[in-house]
Design a protein around this motif. Structure first.
Motif, short mmCIF file in Angstrom:
data_model
loop_
_atom_site.label_atom_id
_atom_site.label_comp_id
_atom_site.label_asym_id
_atom_site.label_seq_id
_atom_site.Cartn_x
_atom_site.Cartn_y
_atom_site.Cartn_z
N UNK A 25 0.84 -1.21 0.00
CA UNK A 25 0.00 0.00 0.00
C UNK A 25 0.87 1.25 0.00
N UNK A 26 1.96 1.22 0.78
CA UNK A 26 2.84 2.39 0.84
C UNK A 26 3.61 2.58 -0.46
N UNK A 56 -14.07 -6.66 3.63
CA UNK A 56 -13.21 -5.69 2.95
C UNK A 56 -12.02 -6.35 2.25
N UNK A 57 -11.96 -7.68 2.27
CA UNK A 57 -10.75 -8.35 1.79
C UNK A 57 -10.56 -8.19 0.27
N UNK A 58 -11.65 -8.40 -0.48
CA UNK A 58 -11.53 -8.34 -1.93
C UNK A 58 -11.16 -6.91 -2.38
N UNK A 59 -11.78 -5.92 -1.74
CA UNK A 59 -11.46 -4.52 -2.08
C UNK A 59 -10.00 -4.21 -1.74
N UNK A 64 -4.44 -2.77 -3.98
CA UNK A 64 -2.99 -2.87 -4.27
C UNK A 64 -2.76 -3.60 -5.60
N UNK A 65 -3.76 -3.52 -6.47
CA UNK A 65 -3.65 -4.02 -7.86
C UNK A 65 -3.29 -5.50 -7.92
N UNK A 360 -6.00 1.56 5.11
CA UNK A 360 -6.84 2.40 4.23
C UNK A 360 -6.98 3.80 4.83
N UNK A 361 -7.21 3.87 6.12
CA UNK A 361 -7.40 5.17 6.76
C UNK A 361 -6.09 5.98 6.77
N UNK A 362 -4.98 5.29 6.98
CA UNK A 362 -3.67 5.96 6.96
C UNK A 362 -3.42 6.58 5.57
#
Ligand SMILES: Cc1cc2nc3c(=O)[nH]c(=O)nc-3n(C[C@H](O)[C@H](O)[C@H](O)COP(=O)(O)OP(=O)(O)OC[C@H]3O[C@@H](n4cnc5c(N)ncnc54)[C@H](O)[C@@H]3O)c2cc1C
Length: 495
Positions: A25-26, A56-59, A64-65, A360-362
């Motif tokens: 994600x980073x 929320x796992x699939x999203x 992260x593509x 996600x929130x970060x």
């Protein structure tokens, strides 16, 4: 204020699912000239007991593509459509209720009226199992194959949102492979010390070989070792032990008891806790999570064998934990994710789902602040994270508001206090239908909330916590011209 503008080195300490997912994600968040380095020790290893994801796992994979089909292929993941709770009411083997991942846009959830869901209220009022309306629920009960489940999902023949059962070892390995192909650096060393400056910001990690790894921002993903949080950076521990009694887990593998991997995770109530069974492709990841006050490790192992009727070999040592979380997970230039930030028994499988929400929130805060983050934004971030832990605690506490009293453990469970939020919710659902408003307080500062009120209803109804008459006034208040829709719905149900 914390400025991440112009930073050059981000280190993620920990190479479990939390560490690699955060690193990916980073990598998307920071530009290519910021180095992202994952430092982990294969000697210390990671946790992998057979896990299950949330909605929320699939999203999260998408964010992260990661290609969904490739993920399934490479990690041997199986479909997860919810949970089956066994023995939580009478203790008998045929005592079952389900918490399926019902789609919030499925037929019964679409119609909201004065805050409640009339079609759910009608089922509650008529003591009809909430699963009756769910397209695709028969596939769970009939132990459908993965192929049948995939076809049903592709043909949109289910009212259920898909998540996955998986093996965290395989996920971490797969995420690592993707990360290495995306210019994320990997270093396999044991970190011994953490250096800070006079502001308390972490500046470097010192390895066993005395190598110094300098950094500008650190992610603590060290699992239950909690190498940084609470030790190097201050944070207050918030224990759940007054509300949740379980503090030991004994993981093992077992063969599939059914022909196909079950489409739901099983949570089977035992004498001093419960047993998880997570169906993977070739075996079941299982374990007994129990209260050390009520049973010894040896007796827990014996109880598993007695229950299954055959010998098992524990997959690893007993895992000891105190249920709870840290109140501040973003402190200075350190963000803590995954098991390091907190852990509770895996009822409802919240750990990875919660970690995904933190990341996600970060990301949201960093994008919205353009990397110049106010102390207020960090305080709100921490508060929203804490609220998400309270949501988990309250939801899990409800699961133990069950009628079992046959062992000392279940008698002590009955004496355990309710959390304040759950008590308030329970009070209301004695006299009216549950509604979205009841769980809205869990949405704070950009958080979505992990469970919809529909999830709460499945468990509350399963446990018999909502008296059928509680919803009468809500149903009577429906306009006369709409009442026929309720009747038609009830007639359409497969009972
Ligand atoms: C009994 C049990 C059941 C669970 N069931 C579920 C479930 O159903 N669903 C779910 O979502 N989650 C579940 N979880 C949680 C899930 O396993 C974790 O959230 C997930 O695996 C992520 O773990 P992690 O990356 O935070 O930590 P870990 O996997 O423990 O990784 C920690 C990393 O830190 C590294 N490390 C630690 N100290 C050092 C050091 N000094 N130097 C270098 N490296 C270091 C280790 O090498 C490792 O790479 C369960 C956990 C347990 C214990």
């Amino acid at each position: 204020m914390l400025s991440l503008k112009g930073i050059k080195r981000v280190v993620v300490l920990g190479g479990g699912t939390a560490g690699w997912y955060t690193a990916l994600s980073l990598r998307k968040l920071f530009s290519a000239n910021v180095e992202i380095r994952v430092v982990e020790s294969t000697e210390i290893g990671i946790v992998g007991v057979g896990e299950g994801g949330l909605l929320n796992f699939q999203a999260a994979l998408h964010s992260v593509d990661i290609d969904f089909n490739e993920f399934v292929r490479e990690t041997n993941a199986t479909f997860k459509w919810g949970f089956c709770y066994e023995g939580w009411r009478t203790g008998e083997r045929d005592d079952k209720y389900y918490h399926p991942f019902a789609s919030a846009t499925g037929s019964a959830s679409k119609w909201e009226e004065m805050g409640h869901y009339p079609l759910f209220s009608a089922m509650i009022n008529n003591s009809i199992p909430l699963t009756s309306y769910l397209k695709g629920f028969d596939l769970i009960v009939n132990n459908a194959s993965q192929e049948e489940a995939r076809n049903a999902l592709n043909n949109q023949a289910v009212d259920i949102i898909n998540s996955f059962h998986f093996d965290s070892y395989k996920i971490a390995k797969y995420l690592k492979k993707i990360a290495l192909s995306r210019n994320i650096i990997h270093q396999d060393v044991i970190v011994e010390h953490v250096e800070t400056d006079d502001k308390g910001h972490v500046t470097a990690l010192i390895t066993e070989e005395k190598e110094k790894i300098e950094l500008d921002f650190l992610v603590d993903a060290t699992g239950l070792a909690r190498k940084v949080i609470g030790k190097v950076v201050p944070s207050e521990w918030y224990s759940f032990k007054d509300y949740l009694l379980l503090d030991r887990a004994l993981p093992f593998y077992m063969p599939h008891p059914l022909k196909n991997p079950y489409l739901v995770s099983r949570a089977i109530a035992m004498k001093s806790g419960w047993m998880w069974q997570i169906p993977l492709v070739d075996r079941v990841g299982a374990g007994y999570v129990y209260s050390s006050k009520h049973i010894s490790d040896d007796d827990a192992l014996q109880e598993i064998k007695d229950y299954l009727g055959y010998e098992i070999t524990p997959q690893q040592n007993v895992i000891k934990f105190e249920p709870g979380c840290y109140r501040q997970v973003w402190v200075g230039n350190v963000l803590t994710v995954g098991l390091a930030s907190g852990f509770v028994e895996p009822l409802e499988a919240t750990s990875i789902g919660q970690m995904i929400e933190v990341v996600r929130n970060f990301t949201r805060v960093l994008v919205a602040s353009q990397g110049v983050v106010s102390d207020n934004a960090i305080r709100e971030f921490n508060e929203s994270n804490f609220v998400s832990w309270m949501e988990i605690l309250d939801f899990l506490r409800m699961h133990y508001d069950c009628p079992r009293r046959d062992t000392e453990f279940w008698q002590d469970v009955a004496k355990t206090p309710l959390t304040e939020n759950y008590r308030a919710f329970k009070e209301c659902i004695q006299v009216r239908a549950p509604r979205l408003l009841d769980v809205e307080s869990y949405l704070l500062y950009g958080r979505r909330g992990m469970f919809h009120v529909v999830n709460w209803m499945f468990v509350a109804v399963g446990l018999g916590l909502i008296p059928p008459n509680a919803v009468v006034n809500d149903l009577l208040a429906i306009a006369p011209e709409k009442k026929q829709a309720v009747v038609d719905f009830l007639n359409s149900l497969n009972r």
